[in-house]
Design a protein around this motif. Structure first.
Motif: not given
Length: 67
Positions: A24-34
């Protein structure tokens, strides 16, 4: 032996929960950064393209008025 079963059960649950949270955290960071910067860049490009098209249209209209 009976005290080992809850330890294994809760240990397995903890490991699965860790990877679930990590996903979940990885998905959130991917959305935020990419994804979000990509959408912003796309919108900026579309605005620039539209402004360029409007300038060219105005220039063509001015050229036609001169003739």
């Amino acid at each position: 032996m009976s005290s080992l079963v809850p330890v294994v059960y809760y240990g397995g649950f903890l490991v699965l929960f860790f990877f679930w949270i990590y996903g979940i955290v990885s998905f959130g960071l991917d959305v935020k950064n990419k994804v979000i910067p990509g959408i912003r860049q796309y919108r900026r490009g579309r605005k620039r393209q539209q402004a360029k098209q409007e300038r060219e249209q105005e220039q063509n209209e001015q050229e036609q008025q001169l003739y």
